[in-house]
Design an enzyme around this catalytic site. Structure first.
Site, mmCIF file in Angstrom:
data_model
loop_
_atom_site.group_PDB
_atom_site.id
_atom_site.type_symbol
_atom_site.label_atom_id
_atom_site.label_comp_id
_atom_site.label_asym_id
_atom_site.label_seq_id
_atom_site.Cartn_x
_atom_site.Cartn_y
_atom_site.Cartn_z
ATOM 1 N N TYR A 176 13.371 32.531 3.347
ATOM 2 C CA TYR A 176 12.023 33.318 3.550
ATOM 3 C C TYR A 176 12.251 33.635 5.190
ATOM 4 O O TYR A 176 12.730 32.937 5.750
ATOM 5 C CB TYR A 176 11.017 32.277 3.573
ATOM 6 N N ARG A 222 -10.235 0.479 14.885
ATOM 7 C CA ARG A 222 -10.446 1.072 13.693
ATOM 8 C C ARG A 222 -11.388 0.639 12.811
ATOM 9 O O ARG A 222 -12.617 1.006 13.008
ATOM 10 C CB ARG A 222 -8.854 1.044 13.173
ATOM 11 N N MET A 250 9.329 25.222 -0.790
ATOM 12 C CA MET A 250 8.538 24.170 -1.258
ATOM 13 C C MET A 250 9.302 23.139 -2.198
ATOM 14 O O MET A 250 9.118 21.944 -2.169
ATOM 15 C CB MET A 250 7.336 24.900 -2.181
ATOM 16 N N LYS A 274 0.758 -1.291 0.056
ATOM 17 C CA LYS A 274 -0.127 0.045 -0.103
ATOM 18 C C LYS A 274 0.821 1.312 -0.115
ATOM 19 O O LYS A 274 2.060 1.274 0.398
ATOM 20 C CB LYS A 274 -0.898 -0.069 1.437
HETATM 21 C C1 LIG Z 1 0.137 -1.881 6.977
HETATM 22 C C2 LIG Z 1 -0.437 -2.893 7.535
HETATM 23 C C3 LIG Z 1 0.396 -3.920 7.748
HETATM 24 C C4 LIG Z 1 2.058 -4.043 7.742
HETATM 25 O O1 LIG Z 1 2.445 -3.157 8.878
HETATM 26 P P1 LIG Z 1 3.947 -2.953 9.186
HETATM 27 O O2 LIG Z 1 3.944 -2.482 10.528
HETATM 28 O O3 LIG Z 1 4.575 -2.043 8.004
HETATM 29 O O4 LIG Z 1 4.676 -4.321 8.794
HETATM 30 C C5 LIG Z 1 -0.081 -5.155 8.424
HETATM 31 N N1 LIG Z 1 -1.526 -5.331 8.444
HETATM 32 C C6 LIG Z 1 -2.104 -4.145 8.196
HETATM 33 C C7 LIG Z 1 -3.718 -4.502 8.384
HETATM 34 C C8 LIG Z 1 -1.898 -2.944 7.623
HETATM 35 O O5 LIG Z 1 -2.682 -1.906 7.529
#
Ligand SMILES: *Cc1c(COP(=O)(O)O)cnc(C)c1O
Length: 815
Positions: free
Chosen positions: A710, A581, A759, A484
């Protein structure tokens, strides 16, 4: 079918150790090597199908069943050996015996490849055979030496070892007449009892050499040469140079702004040279090369001319973003047969759907007769599924009959003038040319130009980190890798294709669109989507993505969506065990089971939960209650639905390290893959994956009292040299690094930020660094850890990594 024993007597010209790289099957002999993660014996059938007929097989793998199976492969020959690597080494050592030409052997902790490549450029022999890239291992050395033929006049090979005992096998293969021992450092220290022992081991390479060049200032090397090497090889001529005043062979280097001068005292004569480098490593490497040339009695003016043309070497093959959605593999330093083969293999490893284009110059220094050479290049390329070949040079042009799908030009200029470059679209382009063809001009036209900031991703480090976690969880546990957020900033499609190649079990993304991008790049692995929005359900199904289902609302929406079809749909159930969550809670389970029982078209691929504090030991007790709760809830679902195939998983990267008993069926690896071990206890087993770097745009010398940037926040307390670098908060260089909080590396020197981060740009104080405009600046990487960066502005490594903006060009490379 025949079973044979050593010695191996073969007509094969290609030694094949990696089944993926077969291109001339009829001329190949395959060595089935059992490695940590791959076993060559598993690929014999496949290679047989492709036309390979000679195989070297290890006795311990050749069980009766296996031999029975092999005996069905008509026309194949099998050598049964104790150890396939040793068999390969023996074959190559025998090959080496046929040649009586000078051979330079290079070993040492650092600089081997550069010294070897530079010597290849400096010695200007017509027919040099040398190790491709850094082929210096137990396998790389025999494969390199195997390339020697009757026409070569000089060999240059490098040897690297990582544990004691290894050089014993490499020495008879290289058998160098002249040696260079570059230096000794900490690399691979764990494979040896002491630094001295490591030096001793490496020195075995020179036990029959006539001459050895080394730097006497490495005392471990110097001691072992005097004590041990001299004892076994008393007549060896030693050229041990030193930077210490009064030394008999003395080198005095002076660094100036863009070059260094070297004054050398040798055989009571003084020589002066100039080299186009200012860093210590390059100066040392160049000094070794100069001594070798002096020893070969090359005229000093000639030496200087050649040194002037010396260039830094791209130590690795890089994948760069090109124009028109192309990717480039930039290999423009040299072009010899072995190097071409390595580059083509690198290309075929990029599992991409893009069309493949090869831009190639004449080959130099091959030692083969022209038609023979181009015929075999033609053969080599034929096996690689190249869609278009662009040949540049007189020689390749007159041998074009050996290439299919080719267009040919006499010179680089002619190509640049006549070839419709914009026709290259969405291709993977390998640019492989000898230096004199100046293919950098081609790269310049093809490269996607953005501002000078790049995020480099080391694919070998990624593989190393994956293997580390693989070993941790063992072969019984599956691995889902979270890609992700653009693979934590590292570039999702490229990372995913590497992971697919290494056969991880699952990928995880946050949104449907991220999964779609992966599918569009040809990724076939199952993909879980953490946050599937109802609007994207049709895309989920179209692209075979598997949603995380975390609530009744979402489950019902999904059921409504799929109700019209008959096939089954895989989902992943998320349980809330304490994160609060997303996820079903314990009191939901009964109802959930009821709903799922009514909907057998839903297949529960997995049930999972997420740990809230696996990275910190203070939360261990809470993590354990989460694990217990998860075990209980998930068991209840699986038993009630009788879905034994459902996978269970709860561990993220930190969980893998901290709770080895909670692996269940799968783990979800995230940040660890990208090189950060968040619990801290195993950081040293991981390698740095990402390096963020930029360049110096301008340098100014400013007086005390002036202000920078700046709001006049950077006030100079003394006269200073200030550089403007091409990175700002829009690239992901956090504004929190303003006013000295952040430091960046310029040629090894830490330089603080002055004033506020802008920036797109930032100003830094380079008073203590040697540098000029255009020089590289490291924002984070191996020598400047993301963890320190994160700590300095009170955030976490995740945010630093994923904060690198998408406008920053990603470059992927292998060592
Ligand atoms: C991002 C994520 C992981 C991985 O977590 P790390 O700490 O980067 O290993 C595992 N499970 C879920 C549900 C996540 O969102």
């Amino acid at each position: 079918m025949k079973f044979l024993s050593e010695p191996i007597i073969t007509e094969a010209t290609v030694l094949l150790t990696d089944s993926r790289f077969v291109s001339q099957p009829a001329q190949s002999i395959f060595f089935a090597i059992k490695g940590e993660h791959h076993d060559g014996h598993q690929f014999i059938d496949d290679l047989y199908q492709k036309g390979v007929r000679e195989f070297v097989v290890e006795k311990k793998a050749a069980t009766n069943d296996f031999q029975n199976h092999l005996s069905k492969l008509v026309g194949a020959k099998f050598w049964l050996v104790e150890n396939a690597i040793r068999a390969l080494q023996n074959l190559s050592a025998e090959h080496r015996q046929k040649f009586d030409i000078p051979v330079i052997g290079v070993t040492g902790s650092n600089g081997k490849t550069i010294v070897k490549e530079w010597l290849g450029a400096l010695l200007k022999d017509d027919s040099v055979v040398k190790s491709p890239r850094s082929y210096n291992s137990q396998l790389g050395v025999p494969l390199s030496v195997w390339e020697m033929n009757e026409n070569h006049t000089l060999g240059i090979f490098e040897a690297g070892i990582s544990k004691s005992g290894e050089m014993e096998y490499l020495e008879p293969i290289i058998r160098p007449s002249i040696g260079i021992f570059t230096n000794i450092g900490s690399a691979h220290d764990e494979g040896f009892r002491s630094r001295k022992q490591k030096a001793t081991e490496k020195l075995r390479l020179f036990q029959r050499s006539k001459t050895l060049i080394y730097c006497k200032d490495y005392e471990d090397i110097d001691d072992e040469i005097r004590i041990l090497l001299k004892a076994v090889n008393p007549s060896i001529e030693l050229i041990g140079w030193s930077r210490k005043a009064g030394a008999k062979i003395y080198v005095n280097a002076t660094k100036l702004n863009s070059y260094s001068t070297l004054q050398i005292l040798w055989n009571s004569k003084i020589y002066d040279f100039k080299i186009p480098f200012v860093d210590d490593a390059s100066i040392e490497n160049a000094t070794h090369c100069i001594f070798l040339m002096l020893h070969q009695t090359i005229n000093v003016n000639v030496i200087q001319n050649r040194l002037d043309a010396l260039k830094p070497i791209a130590m690795r093959l890089e994948l760069k973003q090109g124009i028109n959605d192309c990717y480039l593999i930039d290999d423009t330093y040299n072009n010899d047969y072995a190097g071409l083969s390595v580059a083509l293999n690198f290309m075929s490893q990029q599992h991409t759907k893009r069309s493949k284009v090869l831009i190639i110059s004449d080959l130099l220094q091959s030692g083969l007769e022209e038609t023979e050479l181009y015929e075999s290049i033609g053969d080599l390329i034929k096996g690689k599924e190249i869609d278009q070949i662009i040949g540049i040079g007189e020689v390749i042009s007159r041998n074009q009959k050996y290439f299919k799908n080719g267009v040919f030009y006499h010179s680089t200029e002619e190509f640049l003038e006549k070839y419709p470059i914009n026709q290259l679209q969405s291709s993977l382009i390998l640019v492989k040319g000898a230096r004199k063809f100046e293919f950098e001009k081609i790269i310049n036209r093809l490269i996607h130009k953005v501002h000078g900031t790049v995020f480099e991703v080391n694919l070998d480090a990624l593989t190393n980190n994956l293997n580390f976690y693989r070993n941790k969880v063992g072969s019984g546990t599956k691995i889902m890798v979270m890609v992700k957020a653009f693979a934590y900033g590292s570039g999702s499609a490229e990372v995913a294709s590497l992971l697919e190649y290494h056969r991880v079990d699952y990928l995880g993304v946050a949104y449907t669109d991220e999964g779609v991008v992966l599918r569009q790049n040809g990724i076939k692995l199952p993909i879980m989507v953490l946050n599937p929005q109802p609007e994207s359900f049709s895309k989920l199904v179209e692209y075979k993505l598997e949603p995380e289902i975390y609530s009744f609302k979402l489950l019902n929406q999904y059921l409504d969506f799929i109700s019209s079809t008959e096939t089954t749909f895989k989902i992943h159930l998320k349980l809330d065990t304490g994160m609060h969550r997303l996820g079903f809670e314990e009191q939901d389970i009964e109802a959930l089971i009821g709903l799922l029982k009514e909907n057998p078209q839903i297949e529960i691929a997995s049930i999972f939960s997420h740990l809230v504090g696996a990275d910190e030991s203070e939360h261990n007790a809470f993590s354990k209650t989460q694990i217990e709760k998860f075990d209980r809830m998930s068991k209840q679902i699986i038993t009630s639905l009788n879905s034994q195939k459902t996978l269970r998983h709860i561990c993220n990267s930190a969980g893998i390290i901290r709770f080895p008993d909670a692996k269940f069926d799968m783990v979800r690896l995230g940040i660890g893959l990208y090189g950060v071990e968040v619990t801290g206890s195993e950081q040293k087993s991981l390698q740095t994956v990402g390096t963020l770097k930029t360049v110096i745009s301008q340098i100014k010398n400013l007086k005390a009292g002036e202000t920078i940037g700046y709001s006049r926040k950077g006030i100079l307390e003394k006269d200073s040299r200030i550089a403007t670098i091409a990175i700002g908060y829009a690239d992901g260089f956090d504004r929190g690094f303003s006013k000295g909080v952040g430091k960046v590396l310029v040629n090894g020197v830490a330089c603080p930020v002055v004033g506020n981060v802008c920036m797109d740009m930032t100003m830094i104080d380079i008073t203590d660094a040697i540098c000029e405009e255009g020089d590289e600046v490291i924002i984070f990487g191996k020598d400047l850890s993301i963890r320190d960066l994160a700590d300095s502005i009170g955030t976490i490594t995740y945010e630093i990594l994923t904060g690198v903006s998408e406008r920053v060009k990603r470059v992927f490379y292998k060592e």
